[in-house]
Design an enzyme around this catalytic site. Structure first.
Site, PDB file in Angstrom:
ATOM      1  N   CYS A 141       0.808  -1.223   0.000  1.00 49.07           N
ATOM      2  CA  CYS A 141       0.000   0.000   0.000  1.00 49.07           C
ATOM      3  C   CYS A 141       0.842   1.274   0.000  1.00 49.07           C
ATOM      4  CB  CYS A 141      -0.921   0.012   1.213  1.00 49.07           C
ATOM      5  SG  CYS A 141      -1.718  -1.577   1.547  1.00 49.07           S
ATOM      6  N   HIS A 180      -3.537   7.066   6.427  1.00 49.16           N
ATOM      7  CA  HIS A 180      -3.741   5.845   5.635  1.00 49.16           C
ATOM      8  C   HIS A 180      -5.207   5.422   5.779  1.00 49.16           C
ATOM      9  CE1 HIS A 180      -2.402   2.475   3.326  1.00 49.16           C
ATOM     10  NE2 HIS A 180      -2.698   1.595   4.258  1.00 49.16           N
ATOM     11  N   HIS A 229      -9.730   1.679  -0.950  1.00 46.82           N
ATOM     12  CA  HIS A 229      -8.291   1.446  -0.845  1.00 46.82           C
ATOM     13  C   HIS A 229      -7.776   0.945  -2.186  1.00 46.82           C
ATOM     14  CE1 HIS A 229      -4.430   0.577   0.564  1.00 46.82           C
ATOM     15  NE2 HIS A 229      -4.680  -0.093   1.667  1.00 46.82           N
TER      16      HIS A 229
END
Length: 642
Positions: free
Chosen positions: A281, A437, A475
């Site tokens: 990520c 995040h 995401h």
């Protein structure tokens, strides 16, 4: 004296729409924008979604009727909103109600009769299993008798337990915009996104190459999971098991660095440095760090940094669901049990720092163009901000490879220290904020909030604003921090930090001391924030945090280094650049902007090269490539060497 990496262009596509000229950002705060800006973004979305056309100087509806543009856009506003951001899975990529899987079964012969069936002769196994009795049945068929038992796989279908995702705008299909030639979706997004970013600059690429030698351009772009749909690695692994053939493209197009390769080969014809980092990520920030260092060191003058991820694939969703990472429909209903809902609230599937149960996948491709400060002024480039620094740290020893550790404390602390060096301690305390995040998992809400709270206390910050974009777009894995960056550039243009609107209340176990979790949009003004910190916590311990400087801070730094006269000259050059950017935006809204895709275009071979010991000249390029570089080890050599 290190060069400053200045952001001179950006573009891409995600569930909020086209990124250039801040349209993706504008979708997040659409109802808070000035009327004209909101209408421009509605027009951009309508064009992407096939609801708006422009022909012969007239605006037309999806059915071809002449319309009054403002009235029409206002009438379809609910459709535009419903077809963007996180929402219920559509059926354009696969049918979530009919996911194919196979069950093992054993067919047993009874005491009187064998297992018997007819099959075309050409469909017989290449190696006939032991015990099969085969006889001709006519018409190209044979009868097979199995005296004992045989193993079979039966085709079955199941509904997806997860039906929420951050999907590109409804009706938008990048493969229809160029000759996609069975490209994986991630590469289709790459072509669109890179083309959008390059044209957003307002400077023709050939003009760029007049300023920059070919070897002083870098492209760092990739995906974290590679191309896993059927046209890439997914098909490579599935084809034989599905009774199909492996294609000649699937393996090659599946490589994780292929987005960079496509930009080099089909968009820019780039001859400079290339590659990607793969860091779950945090992939975009790893690539950003690489590009920043190229410019700082002076080895490169312009860098394109990006990522493209298309993870809405049944197998990927199955994997994350099995891990317990994705929020499924049952968990969503359980979260809203007190509301008595009978269907999950798909729009609010991702609830960072609230009572949540997992993250929501999204698809996105984003690209940012950086150059050194001198080049930005020389070209009259648009200045959207600058990259101060990017920090990367691992977690050390782990129990579970996907669990968080201490590395993110280090990256955040370093980024805060670096930010305070530029804007001062008071600037960090009062004029900075965090793009978290913020995945929407219970573990993330506890661990990331503790990092922010602990470090805010250390730096004397009383109420540090925290935003979390995944509540809107999901995401996007490799592209997650790229989504954060392009949205942050929009904050400096329109002065609104998008709130965490999918979260109604902060969960009890979230650390809130010294923090201000923005559950609603926050008006800060276009110069109210001097810096933003972009945070990424990737699987495996891939932690990264970037310190990004505001345009007004960047302008002050450039003026101090280059002087008032240079800034005045830049402003004059920038006028035409801004006009070009606006012209591209208008053309994109009207559907007349061409995607840059140059297949079999100006392919070079050895005949295009003129080679000497100290330089190489390449046909079509203004600048030669210097072959002699300063030796870094002169102090270790004898005087008569070299």
């Amino acid at each position: 004296m290190a060069a400053l990496p200045v952001i001179i262009g950006f573009g891409g596509i995600n569930p909020a729409g086209r990124s250039s000229l801040h349209h993706g950002y504008r979708r997040l705060v659409l109802d808070n924008l000035p009327v004209d800006a909101a209408m421009e973004t509605r027009a951009s979305l309508a064009g992407l979604m096939g609801l708006l056309q422009h022909k012969d100087g007239k605006w037309l509806s999806a059915t071809g009727d002449v319309i009054d543009l403002p009235t029409y856009l206002q009438s379809i506003d609910p459709t535009l909103k419903a077809g963007t951001l996180i929402r219920k899975l559509e059926k354009n990529l696969f049918d979530p109600d009919q996911l194919l899987f196979h069950k093992r079964a054993t067919l047993h012969a009874d005491s009187d009769h064998p297992v018997s069936f007819l099959i075309k002769r050409q469909q017989l196994p290449d190696q006939i299993p032991l015990g099969w009795l085969i006889s001709d049945a006519g018409n190209g068929q044979v009868r097979v008798e199995v005296p004992t038992a045989m193993e079979v796989m039966t085709a079955n279908y199941r509904p997806s337990p997860v039906n929420s995702a951050g999907q590109l705008p409804s009706g938008f299909d990048p493969k229809d915009l160029y000759q996609s030639r069975n490209h994986p979706r991630g590469l289709q997004l790459t072509v669109f996104g890179a083309s959008d970013a390059i044209q957003s600059m307002g400077i023709d690429w050939q003009t760029v190459l007049k300023h920059v030698p070919a070897d002083q351009v870098s492209v760092y772009a990739g995906s974290s999971m590679s191309q896993l749909d059927y046209e890439g690695n997914g098909g490579l692994l599935q084809a034989r098991l599905l009774g199909r053939k492996v294609s000649s493209k699937q393996l090659a197009l599946g490589f994780a660095e292929m987005p960079a390769d496509f930009i080099n080969a089909y968009v820019l014809g780039n001859l400079g440095t290339t590659g990607t980092n793969a860091a779950a990520c945090a992939t975009f920030l790893y690539n950003l760090r690489q590009g920043m260092r190229d410019i700082r060191s002076g080895t490169h003058r312009l860098v394109i940094v990006g990522t493209s991820e298309a993870p809405l694939v049944p197998e990927i969703m199955d994997g994350y669901t099995t891990m317990g990472a994705l929020v499924d429909d049952a968990a969503l209903l359980a979260l809203d049990k007190h509301k008595g809902l009978t269907e999950p609230d798909y729009r609010r599937a991702c609830r960072p720092f609230g009572n949540n149960a997992g993250f929501t996948l999204g698809e996105s491709a984003q690209f940012v163009i950086l150059c050194d400060d001198k080049l930005a002024l020389e070209m009259g480039a648009n200045i959207h901000g600058a990259i101060n620094d990017v920090f990367v740290n691992a977690d050390g020893y782990k129990k579970s490879i996907s669990s968080p550790g201490v590395g993110n404390y280090i990256t955040m602390a370093k980024a805060m220290a670096a930010t305070s060096q530029i804007i001062g301690e008071k600037g960090l305390q009062q004029r900075s904020y965090v793009q978290a995040h913020g995945t929407g998992t219970p573990q993330n809400r506890i661990t990331e909030s503790h990092i922010f709270s602990t470090l805010a206390k250390t730096w004397g910050i009383e109420h540090w604003p925290v935003a979390a974009l995944k509540t809107y777009i999901g995401h996007s894995l490799a592209s997650a921090s790229a989504d954060q960056l392009v949205a942050s550039l929009g904050v400096w243009r329109y002065g609104i930090i998008p709130g965490i609107t999918g979260t109604e209340t902060i969960a009890d176990d979230v650390h809130q001391d010294h923090l201000e979790f923005l559950l609603q949009h926050k008006e800060v003004g276009t110069q109210g924030m001097d810096a933003v910190l972009l945070n990424a916590k990737g699987f495996g311990g891939n932690n990264a945090t970037a310190s990004v400087l505001a345009p007004h801070v960047t302008h002050k730094m450039l003026a101090r280094r280059h002087g008032a006269e240079a800034m005045k000259n830049w402003q004059v050059r920038n006028e035409s650049v801004q006009e070009n950017s606006a012209a591209y935006d208008e053309a994109a809204r009207r559907g007349s902007a061409d995607i840059i895709y140059r297949f079999d275009h100006n392919v070079l071979d050895a005949s295009a090269l003129s080679i000497a010991r100290d330089s190489m000249q390449i046909q079509g390029h203004s600048h030669s490539i210097a072959l002699q570089t300063e030796c870094a080890y002169n102090d270790m050599l004898d005087d008569d060497q070299g």
